[in-house]
Enzyme design. Sequence first.
Site, PDB file in Angstrom:
ATOM      1  CE1 TYR A  35     -23.489 -24.424  71.626  1.00 53.40           C
ATOM      2  CE2 TYR A  35     -24.260 -25.823  73.417  1.00 53.40           C
ATOM      3  CZ  TYR A  35     -23.246 -25.172  72.766  1.00 53.40           C
ATOM      4  OH  TYR A  35     -21.961 -25.261  73.248  1.00 53.40           O
ATOM      5  CG  HIS A  79     -20.258 -19.128  77.720  1.00 51.53           C
ATOM      6  ND1 HIS A  79     -19.431 -20.238  77.673  1.00 51.53           N
ATOM      7  CD2 HIS A  79     -20.219 -18.589  76.470  1.00 51.53           C
ATOM      8  CE1 HIS A  79     -18.937 -20.372  76.453  1.00 51.53           C
ATOM      9  NE2 HIS A  79     -19.396 -19.385  75.707  1.00 51.53           N
ATOM     10  CG  ASP A 127     -17.659 -20.171  72.760  1.00 56.55           C
ATOM     11  OD1 ASP A 127     -18.432 -20.860  73.456  1.00 56.55           O
ATOM     12  OD2 ASP A 127     -17.814 -19.993  71.542  1.00 56.55           O
ATOM     13  CE1 TYR A 149     -21.037 -24.429  68.765  1.00 54.03           C
ATOM     14  CE2 TYR A 149     -21.141 -22.548  67.274  1.00 54.03           C
ATOM     15  CZ  TYR A 149     -21.042 -23.061  68.552  1.00 54.03           C
ATOM     16  OH  TYR A 149     -20.955 -22.206  69.628  1.00 54.03           O
TER      17      TYR A 149
END
Length: 322
Positions: A156, A300, A107, A235
């Site tokens: 998201y 995931h 990730d 992010y």
Amino acid sequence: MASDGVITHRSVEVNGVRLHVAEAGPAGAPVVLLLHGFPELWYTWRHQMPALAAAGYRAVAPDMPGYGDSEAPSAGPDQYTALHIVGDFVALIDSLGQERVFVVGHDWGAIIAWSLCLFRPDRVKALVPLSVPFIPRSPAVKPVDAVRALYGDDFYICSFQEPGAIEAEFKRLGTELVLRKFFADRTPGPLFIPKSGWGSPDDEVPLPSWITEEDVKYYTTQLDKSGFTGGLNYYRALNKTWELTSPWTGAEIMVPTKFTVGDLDLTYNIAGAKLFINKGGLKKFVPLLDDVVIMKDVGHFINEEKPEEISALIIGFIKKFN
């Protein structure tokens, strides 16, 4: 540091930030740096660390900056660019007395691992990224703008952009429920977290078979302590990273690589991903790509869902480069 697969813990200061580091395996053995993603911790590698130690490697798994027992950079999201975080891990590699290490990332850990190989290929023997492929920099559009255009403001990554907003929503729901929602999601498509709310605090979300109540309790305790802001700031720094990395537009990853993803992973099902991964796009930017493994009926959190398979895959690949 124990040589028998027992996991030990210590703190290491890098670039003025204190990192919590978990380790297993013999001192002096080849180092495997394990980088976790959102919303996890070093603990995501709890299955791989003893396996790597048993195979004669030194597994080193930090809490990423801003997570768990690692300190958070103090100046906000702009301190979470790929350049900042890679700088911290170059310093960690130096502190370990290593010229070059093996790197495994899942990730966000995979994104940072790709970036480490892009900026400092001289420090990496071989790379095993999980879940997230290399994403070439588009000179035309910023990454957050691109996904917003594709999926809208409730996607998201877009929901995470406003400082404090999603933290308030996660606080309303409670850390444990938020984690349950992430861990239980197996929808092979985009993840939406509406600004109107991500459900009720009374939602009951059963855990998938690969994670225990005890595991969730550990994650919850640690993330209650550190909060989600550190992880969310990765992010929020995406567009800043894009601004700073224009010199690497079109650059290739010149490190031996084996990429693995589950076919139910949201990252594999995002627009264009399957075509890029399977039809030569990834190979074009990663010329030393050894193989792509698509795991069937896997979501995931691949290294936790298929721990033995992923451990064997990592060891089988990196031993070629000892």
